[in-house]
Design an enzyme around this catalytic site. Structure first.
Site, short mmCIF file in Angstrom:
data_model
loop_
_atom_site.label_atom_id
_atom_site.label_comp_id
_atom_site.label_asym_id
_atom_site.label_seq_id
_atom_site.Cartn_x
_atom_site.Cartn_y
_atom_site.Cartn_z
NE ARG A 226 -9.25 -17.08 7.53
CZ ARG A 226 -8.49 -16.60 6.56
NH1 ARG A 226 -8.66 -17.05 5.32
NH2 ARG A 226 -7.56 -15.70 6.81
CD GLU B 75 -7.17 -23.86 6.72
OE1 GLU B 75 -8.12 -23.64 5.94
OE2 GLU B 75 -6.21 -23.06 6.86
CG HIS C 66 -5.97 -22.10 3.14
ND1 HIS C 66 -6.30 -21.81 4.43
CD2 HIS C 66 -6.09 -20.93 2.47
CE1 HIS C 66 -6.60 -20.54 4.55
NE2 HIS C 66 -6.49 -19.97 3.35
#
Length: 322
Positions: free
Chosen positions: A232, A261, A283
């Protein structure tokens, strides 16, 4: 039963959701903005989502809601305590992306250690053809064998990365997130920072892990260390990472996750987007096709079990902290 899928686009265009029609009506939305959210979930009994945040402010009028299914292992985007008080079940998925994330972690480590993108660019630019020499060896690179790979977090993914690192000839040391494991060289976080040539992070985001990769611990790391974060974004101080890369303290940086994000235009990472031996990915470590297919199968089993009165992958149980 009405099932609402709120952010299907984050799961890929090659994934379909017809299997959920077994349970009732399925409404699929590619994306859902905060302004659209309450209207879309007001009649839902089951919500399937990936990244959208759910809490008291937007769940209040979802009176029929019985179950929230997160298409991820981490569920820090859900107010689980509120759901517990409302008797709304919350399920995550576990183990579905182990191979996918471990694969990207190893790919980043190998590429950064070998300076692969720079050699690729040398040939594609025409410099190899124009140089008149059969080989080109700069930047100099090192073998993985004999290097120390420090792994922060030893869940499913960290354990798989440890196996890969061993196969590559690395000495593996681990700072477990929770308990030590027999047969693993477990060390303190400080010792891991001091001894590792490569560090990869595989922990969930919590009050304990948020900001754990800070300037203090980065300063303890070896000069030229390769650092990889596929967990994370908020577990690391992004400004401190960028400053350490700019100074040469960090020799290779692999980042798949961000504190916000998608990555914002204000992110400190923008300062090093064009630098050598930096890899940024959007990601996607978890997202191999096979992993996403397993994820949907797990969500199906979670819903099926819930409807039969079971508690498969429930994360809201015993969460009352009020």
């Amino acid at each position: 039963m009405k099932i609402v899928i709120l952010d299907a686009k984050t799961l890929g265009d090659d994934i379909e959701f017809s299997q959920f029609e077994k349970f009732g009506e399925v409404a699929v939305y590619q994306t859902t903005s905060p302004m659209q959210l309450e209207e879309r979930i007001k009649d839902a009994e089951v919500i399937i989502l990936n990244k959208i945040k759910l809490n008291a402010s937007n769940l209040e009028n979802a009176k029929k809601l019985k179950l929230i299914c997160v298409t991820a292992t981490g569920y820090d985007n859900i107010d689980v305590n509120y759901c517990w008080r409302r008797e709304i079940g919350v399920c995550n998925v576990k183990g579905y992306s182990t191979d996918s994330v471990a694969q990207l972690t190893a790919s980043m480590a190998l590429s950064l250690m070998t300076h692969l993108s720079e050699f690729d660019a040398y040939v594609k630019s025409g410099r190899y053809t124009a140089g008149g020499v059969q080989n080109h060896l700069k930047p100099y690179f090192h073998e993985m064998t004999g290097k120390t790979w420090g792994i922060v977090g030893l869940g499913n993914i960290g354990s798989r990365v440890a196996r890969i690192a061993n196969i590559l000839g690395c000495k593996v040391i681990v700072k477990p997130h929770r308990r030590k494991q027999e047969g693993i060289d477990c060390v303190s976080f400080e010792e891991l920072c001091e001894k590792s040539d490569i560090i990869s992070v595989h922990v969930p985001l919590s009050s304990e892990t948020k900001g754990m990769i800070d300037k203090k611990h980065i300063d303890m790391m070896k000069d030229g260390v390769i650092f990889i974060n596929v967990s994370r974004g908020a577990v690391a101080d992004e400004e401190a990472l960028v400053s350490a890369f700019e100074s040469g303290k960090i020799g290779g940086l692999g980042i798949d996750v961000y504190s916000e994000e998608p990555m914002t235009s204000e992110s400190p990472y923008n300062r090093i987007l064009d630098k050598k031996n930096v890899i940024f990915t959007p990601h996607m470590a978890w997202g191999a096709y096979e992993a996403r297919r397993r994820c949907m199968d797990e969500i199906f089993k979670n819903i099926e079990t819930f409807l039969m009165g079971g508690r498969r992958n429930r994360v809201d149980v015993n969460k009352n902290t009020a």
